[in-house]
Design a protein around this motif. Structure first.
Motif, mmCIF file in Angstrom:
data_model
loop_
_atom_site.group_PDB
_atom_site.id
_atom_site.type_symbol
_atom_site.label_atom_id
_atom_site.label_comp_id
_atom_site.label_asym_id
_atom_site.label_seq_id
_atom_site.Cartn_x
_atom_site.Cartn_y
_atom_site.Cartn_z
ATOM 1 N N MET A 1 0.978 -1.039 -0.179
ATOM 2 C CA MET A 1 0.444 0.119 0.112
ATOM 3 C C MET A 1 1.073 1.032 0.274
ATOM 4 S SD MET A 1 -2.508 1.078 2.497
ATOM 5 C CE MET A 1 -3.866 0.023 3.015
ATOM 6 N N VAL A 2 1.105 2.458 -0.355
ATOM 7 C CA VAL A 2 1.316 3.616 -0.938
ATOM 8 C C VAL A 2 1.365 4.282 0.480
ATOM 9 C CG1 VAL A 2 1.794 5.259 -2.484
ATOM 10 C CG2 VAL A 2 1.668 3.347 -3.197
ATOM 11 N N LEU A 3 2.183 4.640 0.947
ATOM 12 C CA LEU A 3 1.597 6.032 1.875
ATOM 13 C C LEU A 3 1.611 7.220 1.192
ATOM 14 C CD1 LEU A 3 5.438 4.527 4.195
ATOM 15 C CD2 LEU A 3 2.695 5.634 4.557
ATOM 16 N N ASN A 4 0.778 7.978 1.968
ATOM 17 C CA ASN A 4 -0.262 9.499 0.860
ATOM 18 C C ASN A 4 0.602 10.222 2.198
ATOM 19 O OD1 ASN A 4 -1.076 8.676 -1.326
ATOM 20 N ND2 ASN A 4 -2.137 7.644 -0.232
ATOM 21 N N PHE A 5 1.606 11.334 1.750
ATOM 22 C CA PHE A 5 1.732 12.323 2.855
ATOM 23 C C PHE A 5 1.029 13.629 2.765
ATOM 24 C CE2 PHE A 5 5.281 9.330 1.633
ATOM 25 C CZ PHE A 5 5.899 8.871 3.369
ATOM 26 N N ASP A 6 0.389 14.132 3.657
ATOM 27 C CA ASP A 6 0.177 15.660 3.903
ATOM 28 C C ASP A 6 1.210 16.827 4.563
ATOM 29 O OD1 ASP A 6 -1.456 18.385 3.929
ATOM 30 O OD2 ASP A 6 -2.813 16.976 5.734
ATOM 31 N N VAL A 7 1.535 17.438 3.784
ATOM 32 C CA VAL A 7 2.835 18.238 4.562
ATOM 33 C C VAL A 7 2.313 19.646 4.539
ATOM 34 C CG1 VAL A 7 5.326 18.107 4.090
ATOM 35 C CG2 VAL A 7 4.800 16.397 3.398
ATOM 36 N N GLY A 8 2.682 20.187 6.011
ATOM 37 C CA GLY A 8 2.560 21.242 5.808
ATOM 38 C C GLY A 8 4.131 22.181 6.503
ATOM 39 N N PHE A 9 4.173 23.203 5.733
ATOM 40 C CA PHE A 9 5.310 24.771 6.479
ATOM 41 C C PHE A 9 5.100 26.044 5.916
ATOM 42 C CE2 PHE A 9 9.077 26.844 5.622
ATOM 43 C CZ PHE A 9 9.751 26.665 6.448
ATOM 44 N N SER A 10 5.416 26.054 7.816
ATOM 45 C CA SER A 10 5.107 27.586 7.766
ATOM 46 C C SER A 10 5.991 27.477 8.423
ATOM 47 C CB SER A 10 3.385 27.833 8.805
ATOM 48 O OG SER A 10 2.209 27.564 8.293
ATOM 49 N N GLU A 11 6.599 29.536 8.555
ATOM 50 C CA GLU A 11 7.067 29.920 8.572
ATOM 51 C C GLU A 11 6.777 31.676 9.375
ATOM 52 O OE1 GLU A 11 10.578 30.239 5.253
ATOM 53 O OE2 GLU A 11 8.810 32.433 4.530
ATOM 54 N N ASP A 12 7.479 32.350 10.108
ATOM 55 C CA ASP A 12 7.686 33.504 10.706
ATOM 56 C C ASP A 12 7.075 34.614 10.441
ATOM 57 O OD1 ASP A 12 6.610 35.318 12.599
ATOM 58 O OD2 ASP A 12 9.015 35.325 14.099
ATOM 59 N N GLU A 13 6.372 35.184 10.077
ATOM 60 C CA GLU A 13 6.382 36.138 8.669
ATOM 61 C C GLU A 13 6.879 37.727 9.410
ATOM 62 O OE1 GLU A 13 6.159 36.027 5.675
ATOM 63 O OE2 GLU A 13 5.580 34.150 5.208
ATOM 64 N N ASN A 14 6.362 36.985 10.554
ATOM 65 C CA ASN A 14 7.252 38.764 11.072
ATOM 66 C C ASN A 14 8.290 38.792 11.458
ATOM 67 O OD1 ASN A 14 3.969 39.451 11.932
ATOM 68 N ND2 ASN A 14 3.837 38.230 13.176
ATOM 69 N N GLY A 33 12.951 7.798 -5.429
ATOM 70 C CA GLY A 33 12.465 7.357 -6.422
ATOM 71 C C GLY A 33 11.398 6.414 -5.867
ATOM 72 N N ASP A 34 10.573 6.413 -4.992
ATOM 73 C CA ASP A 34 9.508 5.298 -4.328
ATOM 74 C C ASP A 34 8.548 6.664 -3.633
ATOM 75 O OD1 ASP A 34 8.167 4.089 -2.088
ATOM 76 O OD2 ASP A 34 9.778 2.865 -1.171
ATOM 77 N N GLU A 35 7.213 6.367 -4.158
ATOM 78 C CA GLU A 35 5.880 7.007 -3.969
ATOM 79 C C GLU A 35 5.643 6.951 -2.887
ATOM 80 O OE1 GLU A 35 3.062 6.220 -6.410
ATOM 81 O OE2 GLU A 35 4.364 6.609 -8.717
ATOM 82 N N SER A 36 6.727 5.572 -1.779
ATOM 83 C CA SER A 36 6.175 5.584 -0.108
ATOM 84 C C SER A 36 6.743 5.998 0.073
ATOM 85 C CB SER A 36 5.713 4.076 -0.431
ATOM 86 O OG SER A 36 4.916 3.478 -1.131
ATOM 87 N N ALA A 37 7.888 6.543 0.001
ATOM 88 C CA ALA A 37 8.911 7.444 0.668
ATOM 89 C C ALA A 37 8.856 8.713 0.961
ATOM 90 C CB ALA A 37 10.410 6.611 0.783
ATOM 91 N N GLY A 38 9.400 9.442 1.920
ATOM 92 C CA GLY A 38 9.827 10.874 1.752
ATOM 93 C C GLY A 38 10.720 11.609 2.814
ATOM 94 N N CYS A 104 13.366 13.197 8.941
ATOM 95 C CA CYS A 104 13.109 12.508 8.820
ATOM 96 C C CYS A 104 12.692 11.822 7.850
ATOM 97 C CB CYS A 104 11.589 12.855 9.465
ATOM 98 S SG CYS A 104 12.286 13.664 11.452
ATOM 99 N N LEU A 105 12.598 10.913 7.452
ATOM 100 C CA LEU A 105 12.378 9.574 6.932
ATOM 101 C C LEU A 105 11.648 8.593 7.035
ATOM 102 C CD1 LEU A 105 13.297 8.353 3.523
ATOM 103 C CD2 LEU A 105 15.247 6.486 5.062
ATOM 104 N N ILE A 106 10.173 9.033 6.600
ATOM 105 C CA ILE A 106 8.732 7.886 6.367
ATOM 106 C C ILE A 106 9.342 6.878 5.104
ATOM 107 C CG2 ILE A 106 6.768 7.879 6.843
ATOM 108 C CD1 ILE A 106 7.161 10.205 7.886
ATOM 109 N N ARG A 107 9.443 5.328 5.704
ATOM 110 C CA ARG A 107 8.992 4.375 3.891
ATOM 111 C C ARG A 107 8.186 3.626 4.485
ATOM 112 N NH1 ARG A 107 15.370 2.670 2.338
ATOM 113 N NH2 ARG A 107 15.571 1.396 3.850
ATOM 114 N N GLU A 108 7.885 2.853 3.811
ATOM 115 C CA GLU A 108 7.420 1.848 3.946
ATOM 116 C C GLU A 108 8.533 0.118 3.222
ATOM 117 O OE1 GLU A 108 4.073 -1.322 1.388
ATOM 118 O OE2 GLU A 108 3.338 0.106 2.346
ATOM 119 N N GLU A 109 8.729 0.019 3.975
ATOM 120 C CA GLU A 109 9.802 -1.347 3.810
ATOM 121 C C GLU A 109 9.435 -3.184 3.247
ATOM 122 O OE1 GLU A 109 12.668 -0.487 4.631
ATOM 123 O OE2 GLU A 109 12.645 1.041 5.844
#
Length: 255
Positions: A1-14, A33-38, A104-109
């Motif tokens: 099963m392919v891992l689906n990632f939801d990633v958010g990034f924010s920085e302090d604009e002030n 090249g692995d869709e199940s890895a981030g 951090c590395l997240i992947r399906e082995e």
């Protein structure tokens, strides 16, 4: 099963004028090249931004080479080698500057298990939400830490006013080669299988953690609808809590 990632990034604009001199981040999905890895990282520079810029462009490439088929080393050994190579790469570019790193590395082995690997040098931090509880994946390498003070002293260095050689508040970092004998790049490493109770990880520089605890951060965002909203809420909370340092926050969710 392919891992689906939801990633958010924010920085302090002030404080963006300050952030632009210091922080960088990396989001690599797919990874190798692995869709199940981030691969996800935040680098917090000091003494200038160059060390953080170079690390964000190259550390994951060193890791890719170490993880390549045929290497036959453990993931831990691969992270250790990647950090060492990255630090060596900075030998001539970061004599009086450096960068903390949290990666951090997240992947399906191959056996179907989902794994999370984390490594850090310095005081940038990664925190996992596991069954609603905050689990710290990293170690804060600060000169105020007694274990780190003992290591610095044993290396022939010294700590004054909770700073290595009276200068640097962190005791491990990429770069800082003028103090390399004491300020090492060897990272702390963590790994574990992901369970159904593991829902997201917060990856951020010390600007967040100086004013928000691990559990407070998890509690604040666990009911938010997506990762971007989570990262933005953490930035605002850090500012509301009196954060004065540069603040960069990444949140990674998966399904």
């Amino acid at each position: 099963m392919v891992l689906n990632f939801d990633v958010g990034f924010s920085e302090d604009e002030n404080l963006k004028w300050r952030k632009s001199m210091e922080d960088t981040h990396v989001i690599q999905v797919p990874f190798m090249g692995d869709e199940s890895a981030g691969f996800f990282a935040v680098y917090d520079g000091h003494g200038g931004k160059e060390a953080a810029d170079i690390a964000s462009a190259e550390l994951h490439k060193f890791l890719e080479k170490e993880l390549a088929p045929g290497k036959n080393g453990s993931v831990k050994a691969s992270f250790m080698s990647a950090y060492e190579q990255m630090d060596d790469r900075l030998k001539f570019d970061a004599l009086y500057m450096g960068a903390t790193a949290v990666t951090c590395l997240i992947r399906e082995e191959a056996n179907g298990t989902r794994k999370l690997y984390a490594a850090n040098a310095g005081d940038a931090r990664a925190v996992l939400c596991r069954d609603g509880k905050a689990v710290r994946l990293t170690k804060d390498h600060k000169a105020s830490d007694q274990e780190e003070q003992d290591r610095v002293t044993a290396s022939g260095g010294w700590v004054s006013m909770n700073r290595v050689h009276g200068v640097l508040a962190v005791s491990r970092a990429l770069g800082d080669h003028a103090m390399k004998q004491s300020v090492i790049s060897e990272p702390h490493f963590w790994e574990d299988d992901l369970t159904d109770g593991d829902t997201f990880v917060i990856i951020a520089c010390d600007g967040l953690w100086d004013v928000c605890s691990d559990q407070e951060s998890v509690d604040l965002v666990k009911d938010e609808p997506d990762a971007q909203a989570m990262s933005q809420k953490l930035i605002q909370t850090a500012l509301d809590n009196g954060g004065k340092d540069n603040i960069s926050v990444m949140v990674v969710r998966w399904s």
